[in-house]
Design an enzyme around this catalytic site. Structure first.
Site, PDB file in Angstrom:
ATOM      1  N   GLY A  14      32.576  48.032  11.171  1.00  0.00           N
ATOM      2  CA  GLY A  14      32.777  49.152  12.089  1.00  0.00           C
ATOM      3  C   GLY A  14      32.091  50.447  11.676  1.00  0.00           C
ATOM      4  O   GLY A  14      32.457  51.521  12.151  1.00  0.00           O
ATOM      5  N   ASN A  16      29.087  51.407  12.466  1.00  0.00           N
ATOM      6  CA  ASN A  16      28.433  51.958  13.671  1.00  0.00           C
ATOM      7  C   ASN A  16      29.471  52.552  14.626  1.00  0.00           C
ATOM      8  O   ASN A  16      29.208  53.555  15.283  1.00  0.00           O
ATOM      9  CB  ASN A  16      27.600  50.886  14.386  1.00  0.00           C
ATOM     10  CG  ASN A  16      26.246  50.688  13.740  1.00  0.00           C
ATOM     11  OD1 ASN A  16      25.345  51.511  13.907  1.00  0.00           O
ATOM     12  ND2 ASN A  16      26.104  49.616  12.956  1.00  0.00           N
ATOM     13  N   MET A  88      30.379  39.800  16.975  1.00  0.00           N
ATOM     14  CA  MET A  88      29.782  38.518  16.597  1.00  0.00           C
ATOM     15  C   MET A  88      30.112  37.382  17.563  1.00  0.00           C
ATOM     16  O   MET A  88      30.266  36.239  17.151  1.00  0.00           O
ATOM     17  CB  MET A  88      30.229  38.129  15.175  1.00  0.00           C
ATOM     18  CG  MET A  88      29.852  39.145  14.122  1.00  0.00           C
ATOM     19  SD  MET A  88      28.091  39.500  14.088  1.00  0.00           S
ATOM     20  CE  MET A  88      27.503  38.029  13.281  1.00  0.00           C
ATOM     21  N   LYS A  89      30.242  37.712  18.821  1.00  0.00           N
ATOM     22  CA  LYS A  89      30.562  36.672  19.804  1.00  0.00           C
ATOM     23  C   LYS A  89      29.636  36.867  20.994  1.00  0.00           C
ATOM     24  O   LYS A  89      29.385  38.015  21.401  1.00  0.00           O
ATOM     25  CB  LYS A  89      32.039  36.870  20.192  1.00  0.00           C
ATOM     26  CG  LYS A  89      32.574  35.922  21.185  1.00  0.00           C
ATOM     27  CD  LYS A  89      33.280  34.763  20.530  1.00  0.00           C
ATOM     28  CE  LYS A  89      33.556  33.683  21.571  1.00  0.00           C
ATOM     29  NZ  LYS A  89      33.738  32.378  21.026  1.00  0.00           N
ATOM     30  N   ILE A  90      29.137  35.778  21.529  1.00  0.00           N
ATOM     31  CA  ILE A  90      28.236  35.899  22.687  1.00  0.00           C
ATOM     32  C   ILE A  90      29.058  36.208  23.936  1.00  0.00           C
ATOM     33  O   ILE A  90      30.098  35.587  24.170  1.00  0.00           O
ATOM     34  CB  ILE A  90      27.399  34.607  22.826  1.00  0.00           C
ATOM     35  CG1 ILE A  90      26.421  34.544  21.649  1.00  0.00           C
ATOM     36  CG2 ILE A  90      26.654  34.564  24.158  1.00  0.00           C
ATOM     37  CD1 ILE A  90      25.639  33.279  21.533  1.00  0.00           C
ATOM     38  N   LEU A  91      28.606  37.178  24.715  1.00  0.00           N
ATOM     39  CA  LEU A  91      29.356  37.552  25.921  1.00  0.00           C
ATOM     40  C   LEU A  91      29.164  36.498  27.007  1.00  0.00           C
ATOM     41  O   LEU A  91      28.103  35.893  27.118  1.00  0.00           O
ATOM     42  CB  LEU A  91      28.874  38.900  26.456  1.00  0.00           C
ATOM     43  CG  LEU A  91      29.044  40.124  25.568  1.00  0.00           C
ATOM     44  CD1 LEU A  91      28.633  41.381  26.335  1.00  0.00           C
ATOM     45  CD2 LEU A  91      30.462  40.273  25.049  1.00  0.00           C
ATOM     46  N   ASN A 105      23.260  46.645  22.823  1.00  0.00           N
ATOM     47  CA  ASN A 105      23.577  46.052  21.518  1.00  0.00           C
ATOM     48  C   ASN A 105      22.634  46.634  20.476  1.00  0.00           C
ATOM     49  O   ASN A 105      21.502  47.023  20.798  1.00  0.00           O
ATOM     50  CB  ASN A 105      23.368  44.528  21.605  1.00  0.00           C
ATOM     51  CG  ASN A 105      23.628  43.827  20.282  1.00  0.00           C
ATOM     52  OD1 ASN A 105      24.609  44.110  19.582  1.00  0.00           O
ATOM     53  ND2 ASN A 105      22.744  42.914  19.908  1.00  0.00           N
ATOM     54  N   HIS A 107      20.679  45.558  16.982  1.00  0.00           N
ATOM     55  CA  HIS A 107      20.321  44.350  16.244  1.00  0.00           C
ATOM     56  C   HIS A 107      19.498  44.733  15.005  1.00  0.00           C
ATOM     57  O   HIS A 107      18.574  45.559  15.108  1.00  0.00           O
ATOM     58  CB  HIS A 107      19.516  43.415  17.154  1.00  0.00           C
ATOM     59  CG  HIS A 107      19.168  42.128  16.488  1.00  0.00           C
ATOM     60  ND1 HIS A 107      20.096  41.118  16.316  1.00  0.00           N
ATOM     61  CD2 HIS A 107      18.021  41.696  15.915  1.00  0.00           C
ATOM     62  CE1 HIS A 107      19.521  40.123  15.661  1.00  0.00           C
ATOM     63  NE2 HIS A 107      18.257  40.441  15.405  1.00  0.00           N
TER      64      HIS A 107
HETATM   65  C1  GRF Z   1      24.939  46.087  12.149  1.00  0.00           C
HETATM   66  O1  GRF Z   1      24.060  46.059  11.077  1.00  0.00           O
HETATM   67  C2  GRF Z   1      24.271  45.596  13.400  1.00  0.00           C
HETATM   68  O2  GRF Z   1      22.895  45.647  13.370  1.00  0.00           O
HETATM   69  C3  GRF Z   1      24.681  44.161  13.521  1.00  0.00           C
HETATM   70  O3  GRF Z   1      25.949  44.099  12.909  1.00  0.00           O
HETATM   71  C4  GRF Z   1      26.085  45.129  11.950  1.00  0.00           C
HETATM   72  C5  GRF Z   1      27.410  45.777  12.177  1.00  0.00           C
HETATM   73  O4  GRF Z   1      27.773  46.654  11.166  1.00  0.00           O
HETATM   74  N1  GRF Z   1      24.665  43.770  14.907  1.00  0.00           N
HETATM   75  P1  GRF Z   1      29.037  47.580  11.327  1.00  0.00           P
HETATM   76  O5  GRF Z   1      30.225  46.698  11.676  1.00  0.00           O
HETATM   77  O6  GRF Z   1      28.755  48.565  12.411  1.00  0.00           O
HETATM   78  O7  GRF Z   1      29.230  48.254   9.990  1.00  0.00           O
END
Ligand code: GRF
Length: 187
Positions: A14, A16, A88-91, A105, A107
């Site tokens: 979390g 981000n 981590m789940k496909i919508l 998203n 990536h």
């Molecule tokens: C990020 O590095 C993002 O690129 C990927 O998952 C990670 C999530 O990190 N999709 P956080 O949970 O925001 O720390």
């Protein structure tokens, strides 16, 4: 400025989410984080929802009706924009259809290179020169929607997976808010 009611989807750390919450508290940032949806009950990221008093819902994606619950919850909170931040789940196609053009998203690679998981180990194996992150729209194809914003750095000889992750995340904390500003500036 009327801020867009936004839901952040998370599964893990979390960081981000925390970064977006801090940005969203600035007056002229275009989104308000009104909801957090998480598919892991022990995810660290939930602490930020709690700390900043943002409603959060834990969804058990193993349950058959989970998708209906997601849509119902998004409607309840009048969500008009969705950010996936380490979700981590496909919508499902149905969710994408309901929010077409309104889900983004982040990536950890320079898309279209290295879609999917384990981006850093594959980059090193491939002897890539550059790494970075991409913010993109979500469509039915994995990491396949149009790019909104990208940031890159040059890989050094001593960079291992851990260092690449750290450098990439540092860029993500700038790229995600910049992408959101870019989207709403153009509407
Ligand atoms: C990020 O590095 C993002 O690129 C990927 O998952 C990670 C999530 O990190 N999709 P956080 O949970 O925001 O720390």
């Amino acid at each position: 400025m009327v801020k867009k009611k936004t839901c952040i989807f998370i599964s893990g750390q979390g960081s981000n989410l925390k970064n977006l919450i801090l940005h969203s508290r600035e007056n002229n940032f275009p989104i308000k984080i009104s909801l957090v949806i998480c598919n892991k009950k022990n995810a660290n990221g939930i602490i930020y929802a709690k700390k900043y008093k943002i409603p959060y819902v834990i969804i058990n994606t193993k349950k058959l009706n989970y998708e209906a619950k997601v849509l119902k919850t998004l409607k309840k909170y009048k969500i008009s924009f969705i950010c996936l931040a380490g979700y981590m789940k496909i919508l499902s196609n149905n969710l994408i259809k309901n929010y077409r053009g309104r889900i983004i998203n982040i990536h950890p690679s320079l898309l279209p290179k290295f879609k999917g998981l384990n981006t850093f180990s594959r980059m090193l194996k491939n002897k890539e020169i550059k790494a970075g992150c991409t913010v993109h729209y979500v469509n039915e194809k994995l990491d396949g929607g149009n790019t909104i914003h990208k940031k890159l750095f040059f890989i050094k000889n001593k960079d291992n997976e851990k260092i690449l992750r750290k450098k990439t995340q540092k860029l993500e904390y700038r790229a995600f808010p910049e992408a959101i500003i870019k989207i709403f500036r153009n509407i």
